[in-house]
Design a protein around this motif. Structure first.
Motif, PDB file in Angstrom:
ATOM      1  N   ARG A 150      -1.808  -1.819  -2.874  1.00  0.00           N
ATOM      2  CA  ARG A 150      -2.428  -2.618  -4.452  1.00  0.00           C
ATOM      3  C   ARG A 150      -1.936  -1.399  -4.766  1.00  0.00           C
ATOM      4  NH1 ARG A 150      -6.217  -5.795  -5.534  1.00  0.00           N
ATOM      5  NH2 ARG A 150      -7.003  -6.406  -3.971  1.00  0.00           N
ATOM      6  N   GLN A 151      -3.153  -0.479  -4.128  1.00  0.00           N
ATOM      7  CA  GLN A 151      -3.540   0.889  -4.742  1.00  0.00           C
ATOM      8  C   GLN A 151      -2.050   1.940  -4.704  1.00  0.00           C
ATOM      9  OE1 GLN A 151      -7.474   1.906  -4.015  1.00  0.00           O
ATOM     10  NE2 GLN A 151      -7.850   0.622  -6.000  1.00  0.00           N
ATOM     11  N   ARG A 152      -1.846   2.007  -3.732  1.00  0.00           N
ATOM     12  CA  ARG A 152      -0.553   2.661  -3.560  1.00  0.00           C
ATOM     13  C   ARG A 152       0.412   2.546  -3.586  1.00  0.00           C
ATOM     14  NH1 ARG A 152      -2.665   5.563   0.103  1.00  0.00           N
ATOM     15  NH2 ARG A 152      -5.393   4.371   0.268  1.00  0.00           N
ATOM     16  N   GLY A 153       1.056   1.113  -2.760  1.00  0.00           N
ATOM     17  CA  GLY A 153       1.998   0.778  -2.788  1.00  0.00           C
ATOM     18  C   GLY A 153       2.591   1.043  -1.600  1.00  0.00           C
ATOM     19  N   GLY A 154       1.662   2.579  -0.783  1.00  0.00           N
ATOM     20  CA  GLY A 154       2.162   2.417   0.418  1.00  0.00           C
ATOM     21  C   GLY A 154       1.902   0.969   1.821  1.00  0.00           C
ATOM     22  N   LEU A 155       1.656   1.468   2.572  1.00  0.00           N
ATOM     23  CA  LEU A 155       1.067   0.662   3.715  1.00  0.00           C
ATOM     24  C   LEU A 155       2.056  -0.293   4.081  1.00  0.00           C
ATOM     25  CD1 LEU A 155      -1.746   1.610   4.186  1.00  0.00           C
ATOM     26  CD2 LEU A 155      -0.347   2.922   5.121  1.00  0.00           C
ATOM     27  N   GLY A 156       2.623  -0.822   3.561  1.00  0.00           N
ATOM     28  CA  GLY A 156       3.046  -2.401   3.474  1.00  0.00           C
ATOM     29  C   GLY A 156       4.963  -2.295   4.288  1.00  0.00           C
ATOM     30  N   PHE A 157       4.514  -2.725   5.686  1.00  0.00           N
ATOM     31  CA  PHE A 157       5.842  -2.619   5.999  1.00  0.00           C
ATOM     32  C   PHE A 157       6.233  -3.670   6.692  1.00  0.00           C
ATOM     33  CE2 PHE A 157       2.741   1.034   7.268  1.00  0.00           C
ATOM     34  CZ  PHE A 157       2.514   0.115   8.736  1.00  0.00           C
ATOM     35  N   VAL A 158       5.645  -4.966   6.606  1.00  0.00           N
ATOM     36  CA  VAL A 158       5.720  -6.008   7.374  1.00  0.00           C
ATOM     37  C   VAL A 158       5.757  -7.569   6.315  1.00  0.00           C
ATOM     38  CG1 VAL A 158       5.514  -5.943   9.871  1.00  0.00           C
ATOM     39  CG2 VAL A 158       3.585  -6.049   8.299  1.00  0.00           C
ATOM     40  N   GLY A 159       5.845  -8.606   6.442  1.00  0.00           N
ATOM     41  CA  GLY A 159       6.020  -9.905   6.125  1.00  0.00           C
ATOM     42  C   GLY A 159       4.391 -10.083   5.793  1.00  0.00           C
ATOM     43  N   GLY A 160       3.884 -11.426   6.087  1.00  0.00           N
ATOM     44  CA  GLY A 160       2.804 -11.825   5.913  1.00  0.00           C
ATOM     45  C   GLY A 160       1.971 -11.684   6.227  1.00  0.00           C
ATOM     46  N   ALA A 161       0.314 -11.920   5.858  1.00  0.00           N
ATOM     47  CA  ALA A 161      -1.093 -11.747   6.591  1.00  0.00           C
ATOM     48  C   ALA A 161      -0.695 -11.874   8.025  1.00  0.00           C
ATOM     49  CB  ALA A 161      -1.876 -12.272   5.879  1.00  0.00           C
ATOM     50  N   GLU A 163       0.656 -11.417  10.066  1.00  0.00           N
ATOM     51  CA  GLU A 163       2.242 -11.746  10.875  1.00  0.00           C
ATOM     52  C   GLU A 163       2.131 -10.012  11.920  1.00  0.00           C
ATOM     53  OE1 GLU A 163       5.570 -11.433   9.049  1.00  0.00           O
ATOM     54  OE2 GLU A 163       5.001 -13.248   8.302  1.00  0.00           O
ATOM     55  N   THR A 164       2.921 -10.645  13.645  1.00  0.00           N
ATOM     56  CA  THR A 164       2.857  -9.647  14.533  1.00  0.00           C
ATOM     57  C   THR A 164       3.871  -8.645  14.334  1.00  0.00           C
ATOM     58  OG1 THR A 164       2.263 -11.791  15.522  1.00  0.00           O
ATOM     59  CG2 THR A 164       2.816  -9.854  16.981  1.00  0.00           C
ATOM     60  N   GLN A 165       4.328  -7.310  14.338  1.00  0.00           N
ATOM     61  CA  GLN A 165       5.115  -6.445  14.235  1.00  0.00           C
ATOM     62  C   GLN A 165       5.430  -6.798  15.182  1.00  0.00           C
ATOM     63  OE1 GLN A 165       1.957  -3.893  13.332  1.00  0.00           O
ATOM     64  NE2 GLN A 165       2.282  -3.840  11.574  1.00  0.00           N
ATOM     65  N   ASN A 166       6.896  -6.274  15.091  1.00  0.00           N
ATOM     66  CA  ASN A 166       8.030  -5.723  16.259  1.00  0.00           C
ATOM     67  C   ASN A 166       8.235  -3.851  16.753  1.00  0.00           C
ATOM     68  OD1 ASN A 166       9.540  -5.012  14.164  1.00  0.00           O
ATOM     69  ND2 ASN A 166      10.736  -6.256  13.774  1.00  0.00           N
ATOM     70  N   GLU A 167       9.292  -3.882  17.528  1.00  0.00           N
ATOM     71  CA  GLU A 167       8.909  -2.438  18.499  1.00  0.00           C
ATOM     72  C   GLU A 167       8.988  -1.528  16.682  1.00  0.00           C
ATOM     73  OE1 GLU A 167       8.330  -0.450  20.414  1.00  0.00           O
ATOM     74  OE2 GLU A 167       7.049  -2.160  21.216  1.00  0.00           O
ATOM     75  N   ALA A 168       9.529  -2.710  16.242  1.00  0.00           N
ATOM     76  CA  ALA A 168      10.820  -1.553  15.334  1.00  0.00           C
ATOM     77  C   ALA A 168       9.656  -0.724  13.676  1.00  0.00           C
ATOM     78  CB  ALA A 168      11.484  -2.084  14.068  1.00  0.00           C
ATOM     79  N   ALA A 172       7.960   2.697  13.757  1.00  0.00           N
ATOM     80  CA  ALA A 172       7.536   3.174  12.001  1.00  0.00           C
ATOM     81  C   ALA A 172       6.340   4.106  11.777  1.00  0.00           C
ATOM     82  CB  ALA A 172       7.999   2.358  10.440  1.00  0.00           C
ATOM     83  N   ILE A 173       5.345   3.021  12.212  1.00  0.00           N
ATOM     84  CA  ILE A 173       4.713   4.026  11.810  1.00  0.00           C
ATOM     85  C   ILE A 173       4.067   5.211  12.447  1.00  0.00           C
ATOM     86  CG2 ILE A 173       1.445   2.824  12.404  1.00  0.00           C
ATOM     87  CD1 ILE A 173       1.809   0.129  12.478  1.00  0.00           C
TER      88      ILE A 173
END
Ligand SMILES: Nc1nc2c(ncn2[C@@H]2O[C@H](COP(=O)(O)OP(=O)(O)OP(=O)(O)O)[C@@H](O)[C@H]2O)c(=O)[nH]1
Ligand SMILES: [Mg+2]
Length: 426
Positions: A150-161, A163-168, A172-173
């Protein structure tokens, strides 16, 4: 100007008190500290706080079934939207509890990261927090709470709270981490240049360290006449500040105020803040500021010393201890603290508010940072104009006399000055 109203999140704080935990802390003060941590975020409103006694850990849900149902009612009653768990929560537990309670959930590391993200002001601070947050997310492979986004528009690379991240996502991280690292390296290089420039001014560096809220910034302001933000709030200071102080006998030092420590400081943060904290490692003298009026003062001190060791500060590094906030002690406790500090070498009882004990502290800092000086007589040839100018510039000449062989000078200097003089180019 009024600060723009930020939406307030209703938060419920839980301190799991795990019987089998070898590093188990006293539950009551631990809960109190967790509430203070939550209060350190401007947009959180703590609507409830509880200790949850845990005879054993439940791997999938953290708590037992009955407890979860009981807490669900409490959380609903308070209309809490966020649950803060003062401990480690696995991604699976996070997902399950969020689903069960219909809330967002954040663990202790996540909360501390949020606070740091809120405080970061300098380019270096922002980069370091971002790196720490990414490293944290990488190990969890679920998304943390959304405040950072919310503060900096960053870090949001997956869906809902939760949620598991995949390899991609993981890749990306990693890419983002690499890029941050490169940016940080640049900032750190500039900083190193500044430090090198400062090293030419041969004033000793004195670093204030200590548990968060111990009074470092208040002491720093009092001693340097600076106006650093000091507040009854955990992690008021994030970015380091330095100021020159003229000591009573004409000596000069540079004092630095730094970020406070806390027990169970996330390793991601320690690693990311290494660059900033290098100032501490580099200091000629470390001043450990303690809130001696705090019921957990001893535990806090142990945590600080452990973190200093983890940062690579040797236990033989020159260190003074300041027992601050003596004005808050009841008479009897105060008498005990005064006697004990007077009896202990390198311990000084102070109040950064009333100013009590600060003269003795400054005298000790002077003594600890002042190199011993010796008197010597030098004879310079008539062609040694540059050497003579150097000695006068350094302010070490006490008398001068012309003789048949040249100029005879009496100097009063430190070993370092002598060594530098001997290395002057021909
Ligand atoms: N009574 C009393 N209060 C003090 C003293 N020193 C600091 N405080 C108060 O303690 C609170 C924390 O002070 P800070 O100077 O912000 O503490 P800090 O160590 O810089 O904290 P962080 O930046 O969060 O690590 C403030 O409310 C200060 O007014 C003291 O000697 N006596
Ligand atoms: Mg501070």
């Amino acid at each position: 100007m009024f600060e723009r109203d930020r939406p307030v999140t209703r938060a419920f704080v839980l301190h799991p008190d795990l019987k089998s935990d070898r590093h188990r802390r006293d539950a009551d003060p631990a809960l109190e500290e967790a509430v203070s941590l939550a209060a350190a975020l401007p947009d959180l409103n703590v609507v409830g706080a509880e200790i949850v006694r845990l005879p054993k850990l439940h791997p999938g849900m953290l708590f037992g079934k009955g407890k979860i149902a009981e807490l669900k009612v409490r959380i609903k009653d308070e209309a809490a939207e966020l649950v803060l768990i003062d401990g480690h929560v696995t991604p699976v537990q996070q997902r399950n509890l969020e689903k069960e309670w219909g809330v967002k959930l954040l663990d202790r590391t996540g909360l501390i990261l949020e606070i740091f993200s809120d405080r970061a002001r300098t380019a270096e601070g922002v980069l370091q927090v971002e790196m720490a947050a990414l490293s944290y997310q990488r190990t969890r492979l679920v998304r943390a709470w959304t405040h950072l986004e919310r503060q900096r528009g960053g870090l949001g690379f997956v869906g809902g709270a939760g949620e598991t991240q995949n390899e991609a996502d993981r890749r990306a991280i990693d890419l983002q981490l690499q890029s941050l690292k490169a940016q940080l390296a640049k900032v750190v290089k500039t900083r190193a240049l500044h430090r090198a420039a400062r090293a030419k001014v041969p004033y000793p560096i004195v670093a204030l360290v200590g548990y968060t809220n111990a009074g470092k910034s208040t002491l720093f302001n009092r001693l340097t006449g600076a106006d650093v933000f000091a507040k009854d709030m955990l992690f008021a200071t994030l970015d380091p500040t330095m100021r020159q102080i003229d000591l009573p006998h004409g000596d000069k030092i540079i004092m630095s105020d730094t970020v406070g420590f806390i027990s169970d400081l996330p390793t991601e943060l320690v690693a990311a803040f290494r660059a900033t904290l290098e100032e501490v490692l580099d200091a000629d003298l470390i001043v450990h500021v303690r809130d001696i009026s705090h019921p957990q003062s001893t535990e806090q001190s142990e945590d600080v010393m452990a973190i200093l060791t983890a940062l690579g500060v040797s236990d033989t590094a020159p260190l003074l201890e300041v027992w601050n906030k003596v004005d808050r002690l009841p008479d009897e406790a105060r008498a005990g603290v005064m006697t004990q500090s007077a009896r202990t070498d390198d311990v000084f009882a102070t109040s950064a508010i009333t100013g009590e004990g600060l003269d003795a502290l400054l005298a000790a800092i002077t003594e600890k940072t002042r190199d011993p000086r010796t008197t010597e007589t030098l004879t310079l040839g008539f062609d040694a104009g540059r050497e003579r100018a150097w000695l006068f510039d350094a302010g070490v000449v006490t008398s001068e006399e012309q003789t048949e062989d040249g100029t005879r000078l009496e100097v009063f200097w430190t070993a370092l000055q002598k060594e530098r003089f001997s290395r002057l180019p021909e």
